[in-house]
Design a protein around this motif. Structure first.
Motif, PDB file in Angstrom:
ATOM      1  N   TYR A 123       0.805  -1.290  -0.152  1.00 25.59           N
ATOM      2  CA  TYR A 123       0.166  -0.071   0.006  1.00 25.59           C
ATOM      3  C   TYR A 123       0.759   1.270   0.075  1.00 25.59           C
ATOM      4  N   LYS A 124       2.039   1.401   0.680  1.00 25.52           N
ATOM      5  CA  LYS A 124       2.762   2.320   0.796  1.00 25.52           C
ATOM      6  C   LYS A 124       3.193   3.295  -0.513  1.00 25.52           C
ATOM      7  N   ASP A 125       3.248   2.491  -1.532  1.00 26.00           N
ATOM      8  CA  ASP A 125       3.461   2.870  -2.955  1.00 26.00           C
ATOM      9  C   ASP A 125       2.306   3.499  -3.867  1.00 26.00           C
ATOM     10  N   THR A 126       1.011   3.281  -3.250  1.00 23.92           N
ATOM     11  CA  THR A 126      -0.120   3.656  -3.972  1.00 23.92           C
ATOM     12  C   THR A 126      -0.769   4.821  -3.798  1.00 23.92           C
ATOM     13  N   GLN A 127      -1.197   5.469  -4.342  1.00 25.44           N
ATOM     14  CA  GLN A 127      -1.772   7.003  -4.078  1.00 25.44           C
ATOM     15  C   GLN A 127      -3.460   6.725  -4.517  1.00 25.44           C
ATOM     16  N   ILE A 128      -4.024   7.354  -3.599  1.00 27.38           N
ATOM     17  CA  ILE A 128      -5.405   7.135  -3.638  1.00 27.38           C
ATOM     18  C   ILE A 128      -6.175   8.629  -3.777  1.00 27.38           C
ATOM     19  N   LYS A 129      -6.783   9.131  -5.132  1.00 29.13           N
ATOM     20  CA  LYS A 129      -7.197  10.152  -5.135  1.00 29.13           C
ATOM     21  C   LYS A 129      -8.515  10.288  -5.528  1.00 29.13           C
ATOM     22  N   LEU A 130      -9.181  11.603  -5.447  1.00 29.88           N
ATOM     23  CA  LEU A 130     -10.519  11.846  -6.048  1.00 29.88           C
ATOM     24  C   LEU A 130     -10.228  12.340  -7.598  1.00 29.88           C
ATOM     25  N   SER A 131     -11.215  11.935  -8.238  1.00 27.93           N
ATOM     26  CA  SER A 131     -11.243  12.235  -9.731  1.00 27.93           C
ATOM     27  C   SER A 131     -11.101  13.862  -9.626  1.00 27.93           C
ATOM     28  N   THR A 132     -10.067  14.208 -10.682  1.00 30.64           N
ATOM     29  CA  THR A 132      -9.940  15.781 -10.958  1.00 30.64           C
ATOM     30  C   THR A 132     -11.045  16.334 -12.142  1.00 30.64           C
ATOM     31  N   LEU A 133     -11.369  15.290 -12.917  1.00 31.89           N
ATOM     32  CA  LEU A 133     -12.234  15.425 -13.834  1.00 31.89           C
ATOM     33  C   LEU A 133     -13.735  15.409 -13.992  1.00 31.89           C
ATOM     34  N   GLY A 134     -13.932  14.806 -12.766  1.00 36.34           N
ATOM     35  CA  GLY A 134     -15.732  14.731 -12.183  1.00 36.34           C
ATOM     36  C   GLY A 134     -16.238  13.901 -13.156  1.00 36.34           C
ATOM     37  N   GLU A 135     -17.483  14.500 -13.465  1.00 31.21           N
ATOM     38  CA  GLU A 135     -18.503  13.786 -14.391  1.00 31.21           C
ATOM     39  C   GLU A 135     -17.987  13.998 -15.919  1.00 31.21           C
ATOM     40  N   ARG A 136     -17.027  14.848 -16.246  1.00 39.60           N
ATOM     41  CA  ARG A 136     -16.549  15.146 -17.777  1.00 39.60           C
ATOM     42  C   ARG A 136     -15.522  13.911 -18.042  1.00 39.60           C
ATOM     43  N   ALA A 137     -15.050  12.825 -16.989  1.00 42.11           N
ATOM     44  CA  ALA A 137     -14.045  11.948 -17.167  1.00 42.11           C
ATOM     45  C   ALA A 137     -14.522  11.073 -18.362  1.00 42.11           C
ATOM     46  N   GLY A 138     -15.781  10.481 -18.279  1.00 38.17           N
ATOM     47  CA  GLY A 138     -16.181   9.477 -19.291  1.00 38.17           C
ATOM     48  C   GLY A 138     -16.256  10.060 -20.681  1.00 38.17           C
ATOM     49  N   VAL A 139     -16.719  11.210 -20.830  1.00 45.42           N
ATOM     50  CA  VAL A 139     -17.021  11.713 -22.543  1.00 45.42           C
ATOM     51  C   VAL A 139     -15.439  12.138 -22.809  1.00 45.42           C
ATOM     52  N   ILE A 140     -14.618  12.851 -21.989  1.00 46.09           N
ATOM     53  CA  ILE A 140     -13.625  13.049 -22.533  1.00 46.09           C
ATOM     54  C   ILE A 140     -12.602  11.618 -22.712  1.00 46.09           C
ATOM     55  N   GLY A 141     -13.046  10.659 -21.898  1.00 42.22           N
ATOM     56  CA  GLY A 141     -12.326   9.359 -22.473  1.00 42.22           C
ATOM     57  C   GLY A 141     -12.870   8.795 -23.809  1.00 42.22           C
ATOM     58  N   ALA A 142     -13.952   8.745 -23.940  1.00 39.12           N
ATOM     59  CA  ALA A 142     -14.849   8.453 -24.960  1.00 39.12           C
ATOM     60  C   ALA A 142     -14.173   9.175 -26.422  1.00 39.12           C
ATOM     61  N   CYS A 143     -13.663  10.556 -26.334  1.00 40.64           N
ATOM     62  CA  CYS A 143     -12.960  11.167 -27.373  1.00 40.64           C
ATOM     63  C   CYS A 143     -11.686  10.351 -27.685  1.00 40.64           C
ATOM     64  N   LEU A 144     -10.865  10.432 -26.435  1.00 41.18           N
ATOM     65  CA  LEU A 144      -9.764  10.053 -26.739  1.00 41.18           C
ATOM     66  C   LEU A 144      -9.403   8.591 -27.045  1.00 41.18           C
ATOM     67  N   LEU A 145     -10.310   7.622 -26.599  1.00 45.05           N
ATOM     68  CA  LEU A 145     -10.288   6.213 -26.862  1.00 45.05           C
ATOM     69  C   LEU A 145     -10.578   6.183 -28.559  1.00 45.05           C
ATOM     70  N   ALA A 146     -11.560   6.802 -28.819  1.00 45.71           N
ATOM     71  CA  ALA A 146     -11.888   6.965 -30.235  1.00 45.71           C
ATOM     72  C   ALA A 146     -10.822   7.270 -31.116  1.00 45.71           C
ATOM     73  N   ARG A 147      -9.934   8.290 -30.570  1.00 43.45           N
ATOM     74  CA  ARG A 147      -8.774   8.638 -31.404  1.00 43.45           C
ATOM     75  C   ARG A 147      -7.797   7.314 -31.482  1.00 43.45           C
ATOM     76  N   SER A 148      -7.665   6.688 -30.055  1.00 45.76           N
ATOM     77  CA  SER A 148      -6.534   5.674 -29.930  1.00 45.76           C
ATOM     78  C   SER A 148      -6.916   4.562 -30.923  1.00 45.76           C
ATOM     79  N   LYS A 149      -8.223   4.146 -31.072  1.00 46.71           N
ATOM     80  CA  LYS A 149      -8.578   3.237 -31.672  1.00 46.71           C
ATOM     81  C   LYS A 149      -8.706   3.238 -33.145  1.00 46.71           C
ATOM     82  N   ALA A 150      -9.058   4.563 -33.669  1.00 43.06           N
ATOM     83  CA  ALA A 150      -8.785   5.041 -34.997  1.00 43.06           C
ATOM     84  C   ALA A 150      -7.498   4.917 -35.407  1.00 43.06           C
TER      85      ALA A 150
END
Length: 401
Positions: free
Chosen positions: A370-397
């Motif tokens: 555990y000593k090497d693991t950081q646990i954080k709250l999301s900084t993107l909040g509710e936008r994390a999913g839609v931003i991920g959708a854009c960037l995953l679409a790019r990586s897949k394309a």
């Protein structure tokens, strides 16, 4: 533009594969000089110079000119051409759809939320496509410049085959085909938690980590995994069913039909159920009057009560957080991750959630791990999913997945 490039790479064309490698380097490490790039991709400067020249002609790479340095000759800096194309992200929620668009460089240009009720009526699919087209037109993006659309859906999604088993499951045609035919472009679908994981990985605090876990603590409970720098899907594309880990002895029937799933004690639905049970048994809260009038109490109401320091709401959240932390301790012991990001609806509770989570992790995880693991709250909040959708679409394309 991307199709011919990818076709050559998938056919084993060495030149195309090297270009793919360069584009990947720019995506994950940013702009650089030819000298620095050749060092990063382990190719000679003349070879990289030639490949960069071809990528500039093809429209993928841009010469940003000389950049200032501490002294000496200033090198030209090259990077992805932001105008090479656009990637649209779409996240389908219970009563709305969130849309975003990034340019080829991955910069977020716009995002919005539109009311939308998702069901399995075929007309619902047509309405969804109308919303997507309206978003694209509203931001004056040429349709031929939209290189791919990524769509997030909750539940079981096989992004490799293009089938969603939660919505619009038609055995004859994958959902990606149904959407692609209507939109006239390439469409990818993804589980909402995995997309949020990628969004946090690329845009959030976890960008430099090789092993990162994302906990989607919403009405349900999902897990996304970045292992050795890549999204982990599992054999059938259904990895991350964290909420259905059989951890509890409460005999409560989960929405999946099984008993004792983690989700029944460590999720938004668990918080909602436990809170209402306490009100029925006579416990007092700032929401008691609303409850006694027979009015609906939503998960948002309870989370708002937490933020207003309602004792009962905080007490129930602490119980949920402790159960979640215990489960996270197991993940830490198994994966030894560099970072765990907690997002989803429950993350708005902030330290009221994180305190019991950290307490349980301290109690149940192996300290050496555990000593090497950081646990954080999301900084993107509710936008994390839609931003991920854009960037995953790019990586897949671009053929990275």
């Amino acid at each position: 533009m991307t199709s011919s490039f990818l076709k050559q790479a998938t056919e084993g064309n060495k030149n195309a594969i090297l270009k793919q490698q360069i584009i990947r380097q720019y995506i994950f490490s940013g702009d650089s000089s030819i000298t620095d790039l050749s060092r990063a991709v382990n190719l000679s400067v003349p070879t990289v110079t030639k490949l960069i020249g071809e990528l500039i002609e093809e429209g993928f790479v841009h010469n940003f000119g000389e950049q200032g340095t501490a002294g000496g000759r200033r090198p030209n800096i090259y990077g992805l051409n932001p105008y090479a194309g656009y990637f649209v992200g779409v996240e389908i929620r219970t009563d709305s759809v969130v849309l975003a668009v990034v340019n080829f460089k991955g910069q977020l240009l716009a995002d919005t939320t539109v009311d939308f009720l998702m069901d399995n009526d075929p007309h619902s699919l047509d309405r969804l496509c109308d919303i997507i087209r309206g978003f694209i037109d509203g931001h004056k993006i040429p349709h031929d410049k939209v290189l791919a659309v990524g769509v997030n859906i909750s539940g079981r999604v096989n992004s490799q085959t293009g089938y969603s088993y939660s919505y619009f499951f038609v055995e004859e045609q994958p959902l990606t085909v149904l959407l692609g035919e209507r939109l006239g472009c390439t469409v990818y679908i993804e589980n909402d938690t995995r997309a949020a994981t990628y969004g946090e990985y690329m845009y959030g605090d976890a960008h430099s980590e090789k092993t990162m876990l994302y906990i989607n603590a919403s009405w349900g409970l999902g897990l996304g995994m970045i292992l050795d720098g890549k999204v982990f899907y599992g054999k059938s594309g259904f990895s991350g069913e964290f909420g259905h880990f059989p951890l509890l002895d409460n005999e409560i029937i989960c929405r999946c039909g099984k008993r004792g799933c983690l989700e029944t004690g460590a999720s938004g639905s668990a918080l909602h159920r436990l809170f209402l049970e306490k009100l029925r048994s006579g416990s007092v809260s700032m929401l008691s009057e609303k409850f006694n009038k027979g009015e609906e109490i939503t998960l948002k109401d309870i989370l708002d009560a937490v933020l207003k320091e309602d004792v009962l709401a905080i007490e129930i959240l602490e119980s949920v957080g402790h159960t979640l932390g215990k489960a996270i301790a197991g993940l830490i012991n198994m994966f030894n991750p560099e970072m765990i990001v907690i997002g989803g609806l429950l993350s708005v509770a902030g330290e009221s959630l994180m305190l019991p989570v950290r307490t349980a992790v301290n109690k149940y995880s192996l300290m050496l791990v555990y000593k090497d693991t950081q646990i954080k709250l999301s900084t993107l909040g509710e936008r994390a999913g839609v931003i991920g959708a854009c960037l995953l679409a790019r990586s897949k394309a671009l053929g990275f997945y």
